[in-house]
Enzyme design. Sequence first.
Site, PDB file in Angstrom:
ATOM      1  N   ARG A 304       0.753  -1.121   0.051  1.00  0.00           N
ATOM      2  CA  ARG A 304      -0.055   0.037   0.015  1.00  0.00           C
ATOM      3  C   ARG A 304       0.932   1.397  -0.109  1.00  0.00           C
ATOM      4  O   ARG A 304       0.489   2.286  -0.536  1.00  0.00           O
ATOM      5  CB  ARG A 304      -0.994   0.154   1.100  1.00  0.00           C
ATOM      6  CG  ARG A 304      -2.068   1.053   0.928  1.00  0.00           C
ATOM      7  CD  ARG A 304      -3.407   0.888   1.882  1.00  0.00           C
ATOM      8  NE  ARG A 304      -4.132  -0.253   1.650  1.00  0.00           N
ATOM      9  CZ  ARG A 304      -5.340   0.074   0.798  1.00  0.00           C
ATOM     10  NH1 ARG A 304      -5.435   1.257   0.322  1.00  0.00           N
ATOM     11  NH2 ARG A 304      -6.101  -0.825   0.459  1.00  0.00           N
ATOM     12  N   GLU A 706     -10.069   5.313   6.739  1.00  0.00           N
ATOM     13  CA  GLU A 706      -8.938   5.372   6.629  1.00  0.00           C
ATOM     14  C   GLU A 706      -8.382   6.769   6.212  1.00  0.00           C
ATOM     15  O   GLU A 706      -7.518   7.531   6.783  1.00  0.00           O
ATOM     16  CB  GLU A 706      -8.074   4.329   6.218  1.00  0.00           C
ATOM     17  CG  GLU A 706      -8.033   3.030   6.968  1.00  0.00           C
ATOM     18  CD  GLU A 706      -7.332   1.755   6.193  1.00  0.00           C
ATOM     19  OE1 GLU A 706      -8.046   1.377   5.445  1.00  0.00           O
ATOM     20  OE2 GLU A 706      -6.190   1.489   6.390  1.00  0.00           O
TER      21      GLU A 706
HETATM   22  N1  MTE Z   1     -12.890   4.149  13.922  1.00  0.00           N
HETATM   23  C1  MTE Z   1     -13.169   3.886  15.481  1.00  0.00           C
HETATM   24  N2  MTE Z   1     -13.830   4.546  16.165  1.00  0.00           N
HETATM   25  N3  MTE Z   1     -12.289   2.700  16.117  1.00  0.00           N
HETATM   26  C2  MTE Z   1     -11.578   2.187  14.953  1.00  0.00           C
HETATM   27  O1  MTE Z   1     -11.063   1.076  15.664  1.00  0.00           O
HETATM   28  N4  MTE Z   1     -10.464   1.813  13.058  1.00  0.00           N
HETATM   29  C3  MTE Z   1     -10.173   2.187  11.655  1.00  0.00           C
HETATM   30  C4  MTE Z   1     -11.354   3.194  11.122  1.00  0.00           C
HETATM   31  N5  MTE Z   1     -12.224   3.851  11.887  1.00  0.00           N
HETATM   32  C5  MTE Z   1     -11.351   2.311  13.798  1.00  0.00           C
HETATM   33  C6  MTE Z   1     -12.061   3.381  13.284  1.00  0.00           C
HETATM   34  C7  MTE Z   1      -9.542   1.500  10.860  1.00  0.00           C
HETATM   35  S1  MTE Z   1      -7.827   1.297  10.798  1.00  0.00           S
HETATM   36  C8  MTE Z   1     -10.339   0.997   9.774  1.00  0.00           C
HETATM   37  S2  MTE Z   1      -9.625  -0.035   8.526  1.00  0.00           S
HETATM   38  C9  MTE Z   1     -11.654   1.147   9.432  1.00  0.00           C
HETATM   39  O2  MTE Z   1     -12.241   1.842  10.567  1.00  0.00           O
HETATM   40  C10 MTE Z   1     -12.393  -0.287   9.579  1.00  0.00           C
HETATM   41  O3  MTE Z   1     -13.741  -0.214   9.703  1.00  0.00           O
HETATM   42  P1  MTE Z   1     -14.484   0.057   8.036  1.00  0.00           P
HETATM   43  O4  MTE Z   1     -14.035  -0.895   7.188  1.00  0.00           O
HETATM   44  O5  MTE Z   1     -15.971  -0.414   8.566  1.00  0.00           O
HETATM   45  O6  MTE Z   1     -14.522   1.637   7.763  1.00  0.00           O
HETATM   46  N1  LUZ Z   2      -5.350  -4.930   5.436  1.00  0.00           N
HETATM   47  C1  LUZ Z   2      -4.909  -5.711   4.371  1.00  0.00           C
HETATM   48  C2  LUZ Z   2      -5.429  -3.631   5.065  1.00  0.00           C
HETATM   49  O1  LUZ Z   2      -4.692  -6.979   4.792  1.00  0.00           O
HETATM   50  N2  LUZ Z   2      -4.603  -5.437   2.930  1.00  0.00           N
HETATM   51  C3  LUZ Z   2      -4.786  -4.275   2.682  1.00  0.00           C
HETATM   52  O2  LUZ Z   2      -4.721  -3.577   1.589  1.00  0.00           O
HETATM   53  C4  LUZ Z   2      -5.389  -3.057   3.721  1.00  0.00           C
HETATM   54  N3  LUZ Z   2      -5.201  -1.878   3.545  1.00  0.00           N
HETATM   55  C5  LUZ Z   2      -5.876  -0.902   4.557  1.00  0.00           C
HETATM   56  C6  LUZ Z   2      -5.879  -1.412   5.837  1.00  0.00           C
HETATM   57  N4  LUZ Z   2      -5.787  -2.783   6.040  1.00  0.00           N
HETATM   58 MO1  MOS Z   3      -7.344  -0.653   9.113  1.00  0.00          MO
HETATM   59  S1  MOS Z   3      -5.516  -0.482   9.168  1.00  0.00           S
HETATM   60  O1  MOS Z   3      -7.150  -1.422   7.644  1.00  0.00           O
HETATM   61  O2  MOS Z   3      -7.605  -2.071  10.150  1.00  0.00           O
END
Ligand code: MTE
Ligand code: LUZ
Ligand code: MOS
Length: 749
Positions: A304, A706
């Site tokens: 990534r 993200e």
């Molecule tokens: N928001 C909260 N409140 N807590 C979390 O742990 N994780 C983040 C983001 N927002 C997180 C968060 C991360 S790293 C990701 S990948 C996404 O939420 C995952 O959830 P989604 O795929 O449903 O957006």
């Molecule tokens: N996890 C993963 C990730 O396994 N592959 C991905 O491309 C990725 N991208 C964002 C966050 N977690």
């Molecule tokens: Mo988020 S770093 O993809 O859990």
Amino acid sequence: MNNLDSENHIRGKSVYLDDIPEVKGTLHAAVFGSPVAHGRILKLDISKAESLAGVEKVFTFKDIPGENEIGGIIADEPLFACDSVHFSGQAVALVVADCEHTARKAVSLIELVTEPLGVITDPRVAKDKGELLFPPRTFRLGNITGAWDRCDHVFEGKTDTGAQEHLYIETQGAYALPADNNSLKVYSSTQGPTAVQKTIARVLRIPMNHIEVDVARLGGGFGGKEDQATGFGVMVALAAHLLQRPVKLALHRIDDIRMTGKRHPYSADFRIGLSSDLKIIAFQATLYQNGGAATDLSPAILERTLFHSTNAYFIPNTEITVYSCRTNLPPNTAFRGFGAPQGMFVIESAIAKAASELNITARQIQYANLLNENDEFQYGQIAKDTRIRQCYDTLLKRHNIEKIAEEISVFNSSSHTVKRGLALMPVCFGISFTNTTMNQARALVHIYQDGSIGISTGAIEMGQGVNTKLAQVAAAVFSVSTDRVKMESTNTTRVANTSPTAASSGADLNGNALLIACNGLLKRLKIVAAKMCECSDNDVKIENELILKNGISTGITWQQLIHKAFLTRISLTENGHYSTPYIYFDKTKEKGHPFAYHVYGAAAVTVTLDCIRGMYTIDQALIVHDFGSSLNPVIDKGQIEGGLMQGIGWMTMEEVSYNNDGRLLSNSLSTYKVPDIYSAPKFVDIHALETEGPELAIMKSKAVGEPPFMYGIGAYFALQNAIKAFNKGYVLDFDAPLTPEKVLMRLYT
Ligand code: MTE
Ligand code: LUZ
Ligand code: MOS
């Protein structure tokens, strides 16, 4: 609508791992982690610990019936150290006792004697010694070697970004209960229940169908529980399985911080070439990823970084190489942005460097190079529905950024000890797991006889509101109130083979699977309704819990419809499977179409710097973000605010520090500064660019988890501009986090 959980959260009623009522006879575990970062094990003495009253057993690698292996992508990480230890805090043994206090006391009685081996903490040193976790990769576009001659300006530099502690409020933990026929039920605070299940199967040598992993919710994950929850789940499963007793483990904060990996620090060298009209002709970078002692998710994170190393710009000649370096730190892991922020920091640094040398603003270079429709990314995908110019332009106009810049420069010319700074940060983030296989999900929907609905998917609720969005999806398809919908725990027996909830794609993947399941049910229900109304199923519709015939209410309710469907023996259960269409990636060519779509946005960050003390405040964060048609603007806005704050923390204050022996110095919140309310921008404006939204986003509502993290990068460059306003001789350097101490030094050197 509000997050379904918010009321229970506020009342303290939401159940997390440590709130699960303990079954009688539950034992408590504590992990013995290596006190040294690298050494050959000469002696491991667990006898004193085992003879302590109340201790049931101390487990080591010798007790493992299957493989002593928890590495997900590459098999290079033992559950328990065997003949050597590779980072401080590495699990060596697990004490299981009748109470947590005894277990922890016993841990202190374990004796580990090691012959010290050399400790590496710096990725560049590791690279020089040939310590790579796996081979490097390079992404290329155009012809970099031929391009430099065509540049009017070429600049070089070095960048560093630091680690970041996830600091989820709920620490890592798991609770395993033995069940019938050699089975196990495991509650785990994990983003990836299937990874926990699969790894337990491997380590215990039992089939996956004997292991049920259940997750109600997490008190935050942020990537820190995508892979790193697994080891702890496996430990309690091992103990529960061998002792045939329930075993629970919940880490203390200080152990969690010491034992778990963090965001990967990166060090990089860049070279950027521009034409006289500020087009970036060439960009070359070599990045050194500090992977820690085992691979974990490093290959995916490295990938990534490569994908996002040109951020929201089109650069015709690009060559980016990333090395993943083995060091004696805990294996670094997923963290919101997943390598993208580290890559974007390099290109933004290169732009800042060029701007500074050319005595222009970074905005001018950014603007001249923003992606246009049909531009090619260095990984072969063609930019479609490109919104970055629209975001950037809207930001410039909405807040009259040039006027803000002018005001700041007027302020700075008359103020001597207080300076202000401004920077803009555009973001382009690809949505999908970069590993194509992982882009699949399933949902299981039951409609009960009373018309209430139970939904299970592979999505993990970790505060991001995915359950609320999923409930909205089901409620929208059936046109019923979300009050009728119950989101069940995420459970591997109900929904199997899940991808972790990560890559911001939890709502897209699970939502689309849910949509398929609900539409399947709806189709059957319409046939029942048509019979009830004595018309064709094309003429019936459910609206606000009522059955309409040719648009006119029949008075038949949702509840009556469901009851009728049951009486006539129509299935009220459906399973949906979704896999993202069109995406692929060819690693032999490093080209393909890895992302379903891209998320775009732009932020302007302003700061005020006290040039006597090096202290600063973030004044404003002005954001224009492309949401598509947001399913839930309240939740999405919360994600932007949270991501922004986490990004600001990473860039300006969170400083993970290890000494040369690989011991973590910033091991608690007294030595590791995280943002608090005073660190938040005084003013945050989030403007939704309401575009139609892509087909592949759940109900055209773009993924949001993200991307906003990277708006925080603007804070670094805004601060840097404020420093420059005070210290005209300051030669820009790119060494994040830019803590007040570092700011102070840069003001006076
Ligand atoms: N928001 C909260 N409140 N807590 C979390 O742990 N994780 C983040 C983001 N927002 C997180 C968060 C991360 S790293 C990701 S990948 C996404 O939420 C995952 O959830 P989604 O795929 O449903 O957006
Ligand atoms: N996890 C993963 C990730 O396994 N592959 C991905 O491309 C990725 N991208 C964002 C966050 N977690
Ligand atoms: Mo988020 S770093 O993809 O859990």
